[in-house]
Motif scaffolding. Structure first.
Motif, short mmCIF file in Angstrom:
data_model
loop_
_atom_site.label_atom_id
_atom_site.label_comp_id
_atom_site.label_asym_id
_atom_site.label_seq_id
_atom_site.Cartn_x
_atom_site.Cartn_y
_atom_site.Cartn_z
N PRO A 83 27.81 46.99 43.90
CA PRO A 83 28.04 45.54 43.92
C PRO A 83 27.06 44.78 43.02
O PRO A 83 27.46 43.84 42.34
CB PRO A 83 27.83 45.17 45.40
N THR A 86 28.10 45.35 39.39
CA THR A 86 29.29 44.56 39.07
C THR A 86 28.90 43.09 38.93
O THR A 86 29.40 42.39 38.05
CB THR A 86 30.35 44.75 40.16
N ARG A 87 27.99 42.62 39.79
CA ARG A 87 27.58 41.23 39.68
C ARG A 87 26.89 40.97 38.34
O ARG A 87 27.10 39.94 37.71
CB ARG A 87 26.64 40.83 40.83
N LEU A 90 29.48 40.86 35.71
CA LEU A 90 30.20 39.58 35.83
C LEU A 90 29.38 38.45 35.20
O LEU A 90 29.91 37.57 34.54
CB LEU A 90 30.48 39.29 37.31
N PRO A 117 46.29 50.92 40.95
CA PRO A 117 46.45 49.72 41.79
C PRO A 117 45.14 49.28 42.46
O PRO A 117 44.89 48.09 42.63
CB PRO A 117 47.47 50.14 42.84
N ARG A 118 44.29 50.25 42.82
CA ARG A 118 43.02 49.87 43.47
C ARG A 118 42.08 49.20 42.45
O ARG A 118 41.39 48.24 42.79
CB ARG A 118 42.36 51.09 44.12
N MET A 121 43.33 45.71 42.02
CA MET A 121 42.96 44.84 43.14
C MET A 121 41.49 44.41 43.00
O MET A 121 41.14 43.26 43.24
CB MET A 121 43.21 45.59 44.45
N TYR A 122 40.66 45.37 42.62
CA TYR A 122 39.22 45.09 42.46
C TYR A 122 39.01 44.02 41.38
O TYR A 122 38.29 43.05 41.59
CB TYR A 122 38.52 46.40 42.07
N GLU A 124 41.17 41.83 40.30
CA GLU A 124 41.72 40.54 40.73
C GLU A 124 40.80 39.84 41.72
O GLU A 124 40.59 38.63 41.64
CB GLU A 124 43.12 40.73 41.34
N ASN A 125 40.22 40.60 42.64
CA ASN A 125 39.28 40.00 43.59
C ASN A 125 38.03 39.47 42.89
O ASN A 125 37.34 38.59 43.40
CB ASN A 125 38.88 41.01 44.67
N LEU A 126 37.76 40.04 41.73
CA LEU A 126 36.62 39.59 40.95
C LEU A 126 37.00 38.42 40.05
O LEU A 126 36.13 37.73 39.51
CB LEU A 126 36.13 40.78 40.11
#
Lengths: 209, 145
Positions: A83, A86-87, A90, A117-118, A121-122, A124-126
């Motif tokens: 996390p 990824t932050r 980002l 797909p996972r 989803m990751y 898109e949530n980001l």
């Protein structure tokens, strides 16, 4: 005499402090072990690869031929450092908002669970898209192997939290596949330095930009 | 000689600044909770409690950290959040992993820290009250070792 010695010590101390700052002129180094071919020294470069991203598109060296990019290794169910990595990715992604010549490449090291797909989803949530940030999967061994070319470690380890052990480097690569800088993705100050190096690399590659 | 006095004065000055900066720390009522939060929770919810967009919820002004819900949040910390995998409903996943090894005291410390930080005003719990809640968690699962 004593005064002279003191002044000398003071000047040396100042010089030593200045020496701590890397010089900000000139080119960023090309990192990694160079190869010597026919007497020429060839800097380490990222080999050919082809992985599939969150939109089922092939991503290869060609994808990054007009851009500098930052690469990392992660997995979506990672309970430890991911996390924060990824932050940091980002933060860089948002810092270079609107620049099509700065891209991001996150390799999953958990190819069994992190299906396309996972990954989608990751992303898109980001709130990010494959225009600028590719989340890729592929052959497990190819990903583990290329991690070494990015000076990183990615291994399966059932004793590690989440089942994988990996390093948290963010690796900056130029248009010619050379590694130009890197930073610890869990360290905000290292990421600040990496952003400065990216700006420097961009000035080097496109003086107008 | 003057130079020496000057250097000595600088050393004394720096020393006193250092001492005052360490001894003037304000009293932190949630030192334990903060330490436990940073160890067990911050990898995902981040040091600043802001989480990560829609991937990891922010703890700021959270509906889970109110006077009414704070005890139930203890259940979430101990047993995690488990739900069917949206991409494969036959499988269950833990969007928030359980922390079965934390004691009631440790969970209380964490709740008292996050419940009174990040803009939350959940008041205070204690291990005895919390034990009652934890014995009857709706998301309770057998401990796995």
């Amino acid at each position: 005499m004593i005064r002279k010695i003191k002044i000398f010590i003071l000047i040396s101390a100042v010089a030593a402090l200045l020496g701590c700052h890397s010089d900000n002129t000139g080119e960023l180094p090309r990192l990694g072990l160079p190869q010597i071919i026919n007497g020429d020294t060839i800097p380490h470069s990222i080999p050919d690869f082809a992985f599939m991203n969150q939109d089922s598109q092939w991503v290869s060296n060609e994808t990054f031929s007009q851009a500098v990019y930052v690469a990392d290794f992660f997995f979506t169910s990672c309970p430890t450092i991911c996390p924060k990595l990824t932050r940091s990715m980002l933060r860089m992604h948002d810092h270079f908002e609107g620049r099509e010549d700065v891209l991001f490449l996150s390799h999953t090291i958990d190819v069994r669970r992190d299906s396309i797909p996972r990954l989608k989803m990751y992303a898109e949530n980001l709130g990010v898209s494959s225009d600028r940030w590719h989340f890729v999967t592929g052959d497990r061994d190819e990903i583990f192997d290329i991690a070494e070319d990015y000076m990183s470690i990615a291994i399966e380890d059932e004793d590690a939290p989440g089942g994988f052990d990996h390093s948290g480097w963010l690796i900056l690569v130029d248009q010619n596949r050379h590694i130009r800088s890197y930073g610890d993705g869990t360290d905000d100050e290292a990421v600040d330095r990496l952003i400065k190096d990216m700006e420097r690399l961009l000035r080097e590659t496109s003086p107008s930009g | 000689m003057k130079m020496r006095t000057f250097f000595a004065a600088i050393v004394v000055l720096l020393g006193s600044v250092y001492v005052s900066s360490t001894s003037c720390n304000y009293y932190n009522p949630h030192a334990q909770g903060e330490r436990l939060y940073l160890t067990h929770c911050a990898a995902c919810h981040m040091d600043d409690g802001k989480g990560l967009r829609d991937l990891i919820p922010s703890l700021h002004e959270s509906a889970f950290l109110t006077r009414e819900n704070i005890h139930f949040t203890g259940c979430l910390i101990r047993y995690g959040i488990k739900r069917p995998d949206p991409l494969d409903p036959s499988q269950e996943i833990f969007p928030m992993p359980p922390l079965p090894d934390l004691s009631e005291t440790e969970i209380s410390n964490i709740l008292n820290y996050i419940g009174n930080h990040f803009g939350n005003e959940a008041g205070y719990t204690n291990p005895v009250k919390l034990r009652e809640t934890l014995s009857d968690c709706p998301n309770r699962a057998p401990r796995q070792y």
